[in-house]
Write a protein that holds these residues in place. Structure first.
Motif, PDB file in Angstrom:
ATOM      1  N   THR A 124      -1.848 -22.651   0.132  1.00 24.82           N
ATOM      2  CA  THR A 124      -2.374 -23.160  -1.133  1.00 24.82           C
ATOM      3  C   THR A 124      -3.889 -22.975  -1.202  1.00 24.82           C
ATOM      4  OG1 THR A 124      -0.696 -24.833  -0.898  1.00 24.82           O
ATOM      5  CG2 THR A 124      -2.229 -25.118  -2.699  1.00 24.82           C
ATOM      6  N   THR A 125      -4.585 -23.335  -0.132  1.00 24.70           N
ATOM      7  CA  THR A 125      -6.038 -23.204  -0.182  1.00 24.70           C
ATOM      8  C   THR A 125      -6.440 -21.730  -0.177  1.00 24.70           C
ATOM      9  OG1 THR A 125      -6.023 -23.640   2.160  1.00 24.70           O
ATOM     10  CG2 THR A 125      -6.749 -25.433   0.761  1.00 24.70           C
ATOM     11  N   ASP A 126      -5.570 -20.864   0.331  1.00 23.44           N
ATOM     12  CA  ASP A 126      -5.856 -19.432   0.313  1.00 23.44           C
ATOM     13  C   ASP A 126      -5.894 -18.867  -1.099  1.00 23.44           C
ATOM     14  OD1 ASP A 126      -6.173 -19.008   2.921  1.00 23.44           O
ATOM     15  OD2 ASP A 126      -4.142 -18.298   3.316  1.00 23.44           O
ATOM     16  N   ILE A 127      -5.015 -19.389  -1.951  1.00 25.75           N
ATOM     17  CA  ILE A 127      -4.824 -18.684  -3.221  1.00 25.75           C
ATOM     18  C   ILE A 127      -5.374 -19.426  -4.437  1.00 25.75           C
ATOM     19  CG2 ILE A 127      -2.796 -17.361  -2.460  1.00 25.75           C
ATOM     20  CD1 ILE A 127      -1.117 -19.452  -4.039  1.00 25.75           C
ATOM     21  N   THR A 128      -5.975 -20.565  -4.256  1.00 23.47           N
ATOM     22  CA  THR A 128      -6.522 -21.234  -5.445  1.00 23.47           C
ATOM     23  C   THR A 128      -7.993 -21.560  -5.248  1.00 23.47           C
ATOM     24  OG1 THR A 128      -6.350 -23.071  -6.975  1.00 23.47           O
ATOM     25  CG2 THR A 128      -5.747 -23.547  -4.714  1.00 23.47           C
ATOM     26  N   ASP A 129      -8.761 -21.328  -6.302  1.00 22.54           N
ATOM     27  CA  ASP A 129     -10.150 -21.785  -6.278  1.00 22.54           C
ATOM     28  C   ASP A 129     -10.461 -22.595  -7.532  1.00 22.54           C
ATOM     29  OD1 ASP A 129     -10.150 -19.857  -8.177  1.00 22.54           O
ATOM     30  OD2 ASP A 129     -11.709 -18.616  -7.267  1.00 22.54           O
ATOM     31  N   ALA A 130      -9.374 -23.050  -8.206  1.00 20.51           N
ATOM     32  CA  ALA A 130      -9.572 -23.886  -9.400  1.00 20.51           C
ATOM     33  C   ALA A 130     -10.097 -25.242  -8.970  1.00 20.51           C
ATOM     34  CB  ALA A 130      -8.250 -24.056 -10.139  1.00 20.51           C
ATOM     35  N   PRO A 131     -10.929 -25.869  -9.824  1.00 16.85           N
ATOM     36  CA  PRO A 131     -11.396 -27.215  -9.459  1.00 16.85           C
ATOM     37  C   PRO A 131     -10.220 -28.182  -9.377  1.00 16.85           C
ATOM     38  CG  PRO A 131     -11.985 -26.651 -11.728  1.00 16.85           C
ATOM     39  CD  PRO A 131     -11.413 -25.420 -11.117  1.00 16.85           C
ATOM     40  N   GLU A 132     -10.333 -29.141  -8.474  1.00 15.53           N
ATOM     41  CA  GLU A 132      -9.230 -30.080  -8.286  1.00 15.53           C
ATOM     42  C   GLU A 132      -9.362 -31.233  -9.266  1.00 15.53           C
ATOM     43  OE1 GLU A 132      -8.565 -30.899  -4.199  1.00 15.53           O
ATOM     44  OE2 GLU A 132      -7.269 -32.616  -4.634  1.00 15.53           O
ATOM     45  N   ARG A 133      -8.243 -31.585  -9.906  1.00 15.35           N
ATOM     46  CA  ARG A 133      -8.254 -32.700 -10.841  1.00 15.35           C
ATOM     47  C   ARG A 133      -7.320 -33.784 -10.326  1.00 15.35           C
ATOM     48  NH1 ARG A 133      -7.621 -30.037 -16.712  1.00 15.35           N
ATOM     49  NH2 ARG A 133      -8.207 -32.145 -17.324  1.00 15.35           N
ATOM     50  N   ALA A 134      -7.481 -34.981 -10.879  1.00 17.58           N
ATOM     51  CA  ALA A 134      -6.661 -36.106 -10.420  1.00 17.58           C
ATOM     52  C   ALA A 134      -5.188 -35.808 -10.682  1.00 17.58           C
ATOM     53  CB  ALA A 134      -7.077 -37.375 -11.144  1.00 17.58           C
ATOM     54  N   VAL A 135      -4.358 -36.143  -9.727  1.00 19.82           N
ATOM     55  CA  VAL A 135      -2.912 -35.921  -9.866  1.00 19.82           C
ATOM     56  C   VAL A 135      -2.333 -37.019 -10.757  1.00 19.82           C
ATOM     57  CG1 VAL A 135      -0.722 -35.806  -8.606  1.00 19.82           C
ATOM     58  CG2 VAL A 135      -2.807 -34.858  -7.577  1.00 19.82           C
ATOM     59  N   PRO A 136      -1.587 -36.652 -11.795  1.00 18.56           N
ATOM     60  CA  PRO A 136      -0.947 -37.701 -12.617  1.00 18.56           C
ATOM     61  C   PRO A 136       0.203 -38.344 -11.855  1.00 18.56           C
ATOM     62  CG  PRO A 136      -0.302 -35.515 -13.377  1.00 18.56           C
ATOM     63  CD  PRO A 136      -1.282 -35.300 -12.261  1.00 18.56           C
ATOM     64  N   PRO A 137       0.712 -39.475 -12.337  1.00 19.01           N
ATOM     65  CA  PRO A 137       1.933 -40.018 -11.732  1.00 19.01           C
ATOM     66  C   PRO A 137       3.033 -38.959 -11.810  1.00 19.01           C
ATOM     67  CG  PRO A 137       1.003 -41.564 -13.311  1.00 19.01           C
ATOM     68  CD  PRO A 137       0.233 -40.287 -13.456  1.00 19.01           C
ATOM     69  N   ILE A 138       3.929 -38.978 -10.831  1.00 19.54           N
ATOM     70  CA  ILE A 138       4.968 -37.944 -10.757  1.00 19.54           C
ATOM     71  C   ILE A 138       6.349 -38.598 -10.755  1.00 19.54           C
ATOM     72  CG2 ILE A 138       5.921 -36.066  -9.350  1.00 19.54           C
ATOM     73  CD1 ILE A 138       3.107 -35.484  -8.373  1.00 19.54           C
ATOM     74  N   ALA A 139       7.235 -38.084 -11.606  1.00 14.87           N
ATOM     75  CA  ALA A 139       8.609 -38.589 -11.650  1.00 14.87           C
ATOM     76  C   ALA A 139       9.587 -37.436 -11.452  1.00 14.87           C
ATOM     77  CB  ALA A 139       8.886 -39.289 -12.979  1.00 14.87           C
ATOM     78  N   VAL A 183       6.847 -30.692  -2.057  1.00 17.29           N
ATOM     79  CA  VAL A 183       5.751 -30.038  -2.781  1.00 17.29           C
ATOM     80  C   VAL A 183       4.725 -31.088  -3.209  1.00 17.29           C
ATOM     81  CG1 VAL A 183       5.171 -28.999  -5.023  1.00 17.29           C
ATOM     82  CG2 VAL A 183       6.996 -28.005  -3.619  1.00 17.29           C
ATOM     83  N   HIS A 184       5.209 -32.212  -3.702  1.00 18.72           N
ATOM     84  CA  HIS A 184       4.299 -33.216  -4.244  1.00 18.72           C
ATOM     85  C   HIS A 184       3.899 -34.207  -3.156  1.00 18.72           C
ATOM     86  CE1 HIS A 184       4.865 -31.490  -8.085  1.00 18.72           C
ATOM     87  NE2 HIS A 184       6.174 -31.608  -7.999  1.00 18.72           N
ATOM     88  N   THR A 185       2.677 -34.698  -3.275  1.00 17.20           N
ATOM     89  CA  THR A 185       2.213 -35.625  -2.250  1.00 17.20           C
ATOM     90  C   THR A 185       2.967 -36.953  -2.349  1.00 17.20           C
ATOM     91  OG1 THR A 185       0.368 -35.987  -3.747  1.00 17.20           O
ATOM     92  CG2 THR A 185      -0.086 -34.723  -1.775  1.00 17.20           C
ATOM     93  N   ALA A 186       3.368 -37.314  -3.558  1.00 17.60           N
ATOM     94  CA  ALA A 186       4.176 -38.539  -3.708  1.00 17.60           C
ATOM     95  C   ALA A 186       5.017 -38.428  -4.972  1.00 17.60           C
ATOM     96  CB  ALA A 186       3.267 -39.758  -3.813  1.00 17.60           C
ATOM     97  N   ILE A 187       6.257 -38.890  -4.878  1.00 16.21           N
ATOM     98  CA  ILE A 187       7.086 -39.068  -6.075  1.00 16.21           C
ATOM     99  C   ILE A 187       7.007 -40.563  -6.384  1.00 16.21           C
ATOM    100  CG2 ILE A 187       9.444 -38.972  -7.002  1.00 16.21           C
ATOM    101  CD1 ILE A 187       8.594 -36.168  -6.425  1.00 16.21           C
ATOM    102  N   ASP A 188       6.516 -40.904  -7.571  1.00 10.71           N
ATOM    103  CA  ASP A 188       6.304 -42.325  -7.886  1.00 10.71           C
ATOM    104  C   ASP A 188       7.560 -43.008  -8.393  1.00 10.71           C
ATOM    105  OD1 ASP A 188       3.352 -42.475  -7.410  1.00 10.71           O
ATOM    106  OD2 ASP A 188       3.429 -40.813  -8.821  1.00 10.71           O
ATOM    107  N   ALA A 189       8.456 -42.231  -9.012  1.00 14.64           N
ATOM    108  CA  ALA A 189       9.699 -42.829  -9.518  1.00 14.64           C
ATOM    109  C   ALA A 189      10.734 -41.723  -9.701  1.00 14.64           C
ATOM    110  CB  ALA A 189       9.461 -43.541 -10.843  1.00 14.64           C
ATOM    111  N   VAL A 190      11.996 -42.136  -9.591  1.00  5.90           N
ATOM    112  CA  VAL A 190      13.114 -41.193  -9.729  1.00  5.90           C
ATOM    113  C   VAL A 190      14.064 -41.721 -10.789  1.00  5.90           C
ATOM    114  CG1 VAL A 190      15.129 -40.204  -8.549  1.00  5.90           C
ATOM    115  CG2 VAL A 190      12.979 -40.503  -7.309  1.00  5.90           C
ATOM    116  N   LYS A 191      14.512 -40.821 -11.646  1.00  2.00           N
ATOM    117  CA  LYS A 191      15.598 -41.192 -12.556  1.00  2.00           C
ATOM    118  C   LYS A 191      16.851 -40.452 -12.128  1.00  2.00           C
ATOM    119  CE  LYS A 191      17.868 -40.439 -16.680  1.00  2.00           C
ATOM    120  NZ  LYS A 191      18.033 -39.926 -18.034  1.00  2.00           N
TER     121      LYS A 191
END
Ligand code: PXL
Length: 279
Positions: free
Chosen positions: A4-19, A85-93
């Motif tokens: 991941t760090t090899d192929i991206t140089d986009a600025p990092e933004r806050a991760v939204p909640p993930i479901a 893939v995601h650092t955290a899954i906040d909720a599952v349906k």
């Protein structure tokens, strides 16, 4: 260094909640995983999916659901991908599962990943499913997945089935059903009547073991709306992912559904369009 760090140089933004939606695809976009993703997005939550089955409505057979299950290994792999893939899954349906083999693999994944909020929309019978299979699936859902749910959102029929009641025709019975389902070990229950008890409102009962609340908003029509239940459970999931309490998540979810009802197509049901909700 990771790939991941090899192929991206986009600025990092806050991760939204993930479901994560563990749900079936309903091709027309009115229900299932498509609805879940749109609801998550509209509420500011990043959505990912593990598809359990592919449903295509049949115009030649009264819009019956043509149902194709996804291979259990593939369901496992999708959940694994989302969870890693995601650092955290906040909720599952958890939506439509449809077969005993699917229930087994989802049961194992919920055990493995221990997601923090698990909302079960207990889709018990799917139009066009054979009754014998449906019964086996319902029993497996009740014994394996229901105990893993932190919240469940049964409709009238599902509430009666899960509570072991003949039928539910009054608010008092719906309250009783919510309590019984809670007593089966689900911490938060949102037992839904919608407009079906003839109160002139869309009425659901919330119970968490202490608080028993009758939640009502003005009814938007009296007939069945395709995808309203999926949208409600997905909105609850998104709000929990954002940190809402279960009761507050239920209140917001009802507003989301009310705002989303009213799209028409060629089928005899009204559809939902989550884009109309402006929180
Ligand atoms: O609304 C229940 C539901 C859930 N999931 C899928 C569906 C339906 C109803 O059509 O097709 C995939």
């Amino acid at each position: 260094m990771t790939a991941t760090t090899d192929i991206t140089d986009a600025p990092e933004r806050a991760v939204p909640p993930i479901a994560l939606a563990i749900a079936g695809s309903e091709a027309s976009g009115g229900a299932g995983a498509q609805t879940d993703l749109k609801t998550f997005h509209q509420l500011g939550v990043f959505g990912c999916t593990a598809l359990t089955c592919i449903v295509s409505m049949d115009p030649k057979a009264g819009w019956d659901h043509r149902f194709v299950p996804v291979d259990p290994q593939v369901i496992h792999d999708q959940i694994e991908a989302c969870a890693t893939v995601h650092t955290a899954i906040d909720a599952v349906k958890v939506g439509m599962l449809g077969t005993a083999a699917t229930i087994d693999v989802v049961d194992a994944a919920l055990e493995e990943y221990r997601f923090p909020n698990v909302v079960l929309d207990p889709v018990l019978i799917c139009k066009g499913q054979e009754f014998g299979t449906a019964l086996e699936v319902d029993n497996a859902l009740r014994s394996k997945i229901l105990p893993r749910a932190t919240m469940t959102t049964p409709n009238l029929f599902e509430s009666a089935t899960l509570a072991g009641m003949e039928e539910i025709t009054s608010v008092a019975q719906l309250k009783d059903a919510a309590k019984r389902i809670h007593d089966h070990g689900v911490p938060n229950v949102l037992a839904k009547a919608g407009p079906s008890l003839g109160t002139g409102t869309a009425l659901d009962v919330f119970y968490d073991g202490e608080t028993l609340e009758v939640l009502e908003v003005p009814a938007v029509g009296t007939k069945r709306v395709h995808g309203a239940g999926c949208t409600l459970a997905a909105a609850v999931t998104a709000e929990l992912a954002k940190g809402a309490t279960p009761l507050q998540a239920a209140i917001t979810a009802k507003e989301v559904v009310s705002a989303s009802i009213g799209m028409r197509g060629n089928i005899p049901f009204t559809y939902v369009y989550q884009g109309w909700y402006q929180g």
